[in-house]
Design a protein around this motif. Structure first.
Motif, PDB file in Angstrom:
ATOM      1  N   GLU A  55       0.793  -1.200  -0.067  1.00 24.52           N
ATOM      2  CA  GLU A  55      -0.010   0.094   0.021  1.00 24.52           C
ATOM      3  C   GLU A  55       0.631   1.216  -0.130  1.00 24.52           C
ATOM      4  N   ASP A  56       2.059   1.102   0.337  1.00 23.23           N
ATOM      5  CA  ASP A  56       3.059   2.381   0.506  1.00 23.23           C
ATOM      6  C   ASP A  56       3.868   2.349  -0.708  1.00 23.23           C
ATOM      7  N   VAL A  57       3.415   3.242  -1.532  1.00 19.84           N
ATOM      8  CA  VAL A  57       4.315   3.471  -2.631  1.00 19.84           C
ATOM      9  C   VAL A  57       5.144   4.612  -2.786  1.00 19.84           C
ATOM     10  N   GLU A  58       5.541   5.384  -1.695  1.00 18.44           N
ATOM     11  CA  GLU A  58       6.282   6.503  -1.649  1.00 18.44           C
ATOM     12  C   GLU A  58       7.626   6.280  -2.398  1.00 18.44           C
ATOM     13  N   ASN A  59       8.117   4.834  -2.191  1.00 17.64           N
ATOM     14  CA  ASN A  59       9.371   4.426  -2.733  1.00 17.64           C
ATOM     15  C   ASN A  59       9.314   4.709  -4.448  1.00 17.64           C
ATOM     16  N   ALA A  60       8.137   4.354  -4.844  1.00 17.73           N
ATOM     17  CA  ALA A  60       7.769   4.429  -6.408  1.00 17.73           C
ATOM     18  C   ALA A  60       7.513   5.831  -7.055  1.00 17.73           C
ATOM     19  N   LEU A  61       7.428   6.960  -6.258  1.00 21.02           N
ATOM     20  CA  LEU A  61       7.106   8.090  -6.868  1.00 21.02           C
ATOM     21  C   LEU A  61       8.151   8.792  -7.609  1.00 21.02           C
ATOM     22  N   LEU A  62       9.272   8.803  -7.275  1.00 19.37           N
ATOM     23  CA  LEU A  62      10.556   9.363  -7.946  1.00 19.37           C
ATOM     24  C   LEU A  62      10.751   8.508  -9.415  1.00 19.37           C
ATOM     25  N   PRO A  63      10.681   7.172  -9.379  1.00 21.40           N
ATOM     26  CA  PRO A  63      10.904   6.444 -10.424  1.00 21.40           C
ATOM     27  C   PRO A  63       9.661   6.553 -11.229  1.00 21.40           C
ATOM     28  N   ALA A  64       8.601   6.769 -10.770  1.00 22.79           N
ATOM     29  CA  ALA A  64       7.479   7.009 -11.824  1.00 22.79           C
ATOM     30  C   ALA A  64       7.647   8.276 -12.288  1.00 22.79           C
ATOM     31  N   ALA A  65       8.194   9.412 -11.693  1.00 26.30           N
ATOM     32  CA  ALA A  65       8.435  10.643 -12.348  1.00 26.30           C
ATOM     33  C   ALA A  65       9.366  10.497 -13.474  1.00 26.30           C
ATOM     34  N   ALA A  66      10.504   9.686 -13.232  1.00 27.52           N
ATOM     35  CA  ALA A  66      11.650   9.402 -14.132  1.00 27.52           C
ATOM     36  C   ALA A  66      10.671   8.925 -15.522  1.00 27.52           C
ATOM     37  N   VAL A  67       9.944   8.016 -15.205  1.00 25.35           N
ATOM     38  CA  VAL A  67       9.301   7.547 -16.409  1.00 25.35           C
ATOM     39  C   VAL A  67       8.578   8.483 -17.468  1.00 25.35           C
ATOM     40  N   GLU A  68       7.977   9.426 -16.579  1.00 20.14           N
ATOM     41  CA  GLU A  68       7.064  10.703 -17.249  1.00 20.14           C
ATOM     42  C   GLU A  68       7.950  11.625 -17.993  1.00 20.14           C
ATOM     43  N   VAL A  69       9.251  11.812 -17.458  1.00 15.32           N
ATOM     44  CA  VAL A  69      10.064  12.758 -17.846  1.00 15.32           C
ATOM     45  C   VAL A  69      10.861  11.956 -19.036  1.00 15.32           C
ATOM     46  N   PHE A  70      11.220  10.570 -19.033  1.00 20.84           N
ATOM     47  CA  PHE A  70      11.558  10.380 -20.328  1.00 20.84           C
ATOM     48  C   PHE A  70      10.614  10.109 -21.235  1.00 20.84           C
TER      49      PHE A  70
END
Length: 324
Positions: A55-70
């Motif tokens: 349920e805790d997805v805090e560790n996935a937020l920056l990697p998810a942002a990386a995908v959007e920037v790419f």
């Protein structure tokens, strides 16, 4: 935590990203394209896959942002190559500034995407970087194959599907695989989620092909009929060339390479009339459903309770039914 909550978390994360300040001409185009919004599908997929296991997805937020920037980096460069005037209903970066600025700003976005991945846990970082690099190369391969098609008279539908798999689908597949890896999911689950994303990605691009011809300009955000005007070999065009009778083939051949802006509307109408006669809208819908069903088979194979798959399945349904 539903999709709306995840979207809010994602948008908050994206709003905090700092790309750089000087020279302003390098960084302002990045802030501009990132401010245009969009559906944020790929980073949402990262978070939805991660949430299936924790349920805790805090560790996935920056990697998810990386995908959007790419992803936005690829859009910025694709728009230059396609000479596209609009992106999400607004001027493309190369139109608002110039092509050289768009190229260089895009290059920085790729660098920033990698930097956003550096915070991943050390035991997962090498795997993620390797898979991300492979995916990034595949996206470039797909774009080059797409450009190669422009110089070829004959392209098969199978070749086209392979091209859109690389250019569009693999990044959706990677997004889901990334979310699973970040949360320590079983490797088999990560592979099924990747395959789910790949098939959804193919269906998504086929929907894009369809909307380019039959979409509402106000909702679509891009020039309707743009693929026809630029003679792109989409699923609809390749199917039309394969199924057209001699008279219809003459129409399609006659209008190819007609680039006079004064007759642009006439060209779109003439080619669309052939599509209508061949019932290509229905044929394309059937192909979309075929890949969607393949995707669902892989989602069913993921070893988590169905309740944890519901949000991902719901998002996939929305993508298949979209009109923009």
């Amino acid at each position: 935590m539903d999709i709306a909550v995840l979207s809010d978390k994602l948008n908050q994360t994206l709003s905090t990203l700092r790309y750089g300040e000087n020279p302003a001409e390098l960084y302002e185009p990045i802030r501009y394209i990132m401010s245009l919004g969009g559906k944020r599908i790929r980073p949402l997929l990262v978070l939805l896959a991660a949430k299936m296991y924790d349920e805790d997805v805090e560790n996935a937020l920056l990697p998810a942002a990386a995908v959007e920037v790419f992803h936005n980096f690829t859009l910025m460069h694709d728009d230059i190559m396609d000479k596209a005037p609009l992106r999400r209903g607004q001027q493309t970066v190369h139109e608002k500034w110039n092509a050289n600025t768009a190229i260089l700003s895009g290059d920085v976005m790729l660098v920033r995407a990698y930097q956003l991945l550096f915070g991943i846990a050390p035991d997962k970082l090498a795997t993620v970087l390797q898979k991300f690099s492979e995916t990034a190369a595949q996206v470039c391969e797909g774009q080059q194959i797409d450009m190669n098609f422009e110089q070829r008279e004959q392209v098969s539908i199978d070749e086209y599907i392979q091209m859109i798999t690389l250019k569009t689908a693999v990044l959706l597949g990677f997004s889901l695989e990334l979310g699973a890896i970040l949360q320590g999911a079983p490797e088999e689950d990560a592979e099924h989620l990747k395959a789910f994303g790949n098939n959804i990605g193919i269906a998504f691009q086929l929907r894009d092909d369809l909307l380019d011809v039959y979409g509402d300009k106000a909702k679509f955000g891009k020039q309707v009929g743009g693929d026809i005007l630029s003679d792109k070999k989409t699923f609809l065009m390749l199917t039309a060339l394969e199924q057209a009778n001699p008279q219809q083939l003459d129409v399609l051949t006659c209008w190819r390479h007609q680039t006079n802006a004064a007759i642009a509307l006439e060209k779109v109408e003439a080619v669309t009339a052939v599509y209508n006669a061949l019932d290509l809208r229905q044929q394309t819908e059937e192909q979309i459903d075929l890949y969607f069903q393949k995707a669902l088979q892989h989602l069913c194979a993921v070893q988590v309770p169905d309740a944890r798959k519901a949000a991902l399945r719901g998002l996939a349904m929305q993508l298949m039914e979209r009109d923009s």
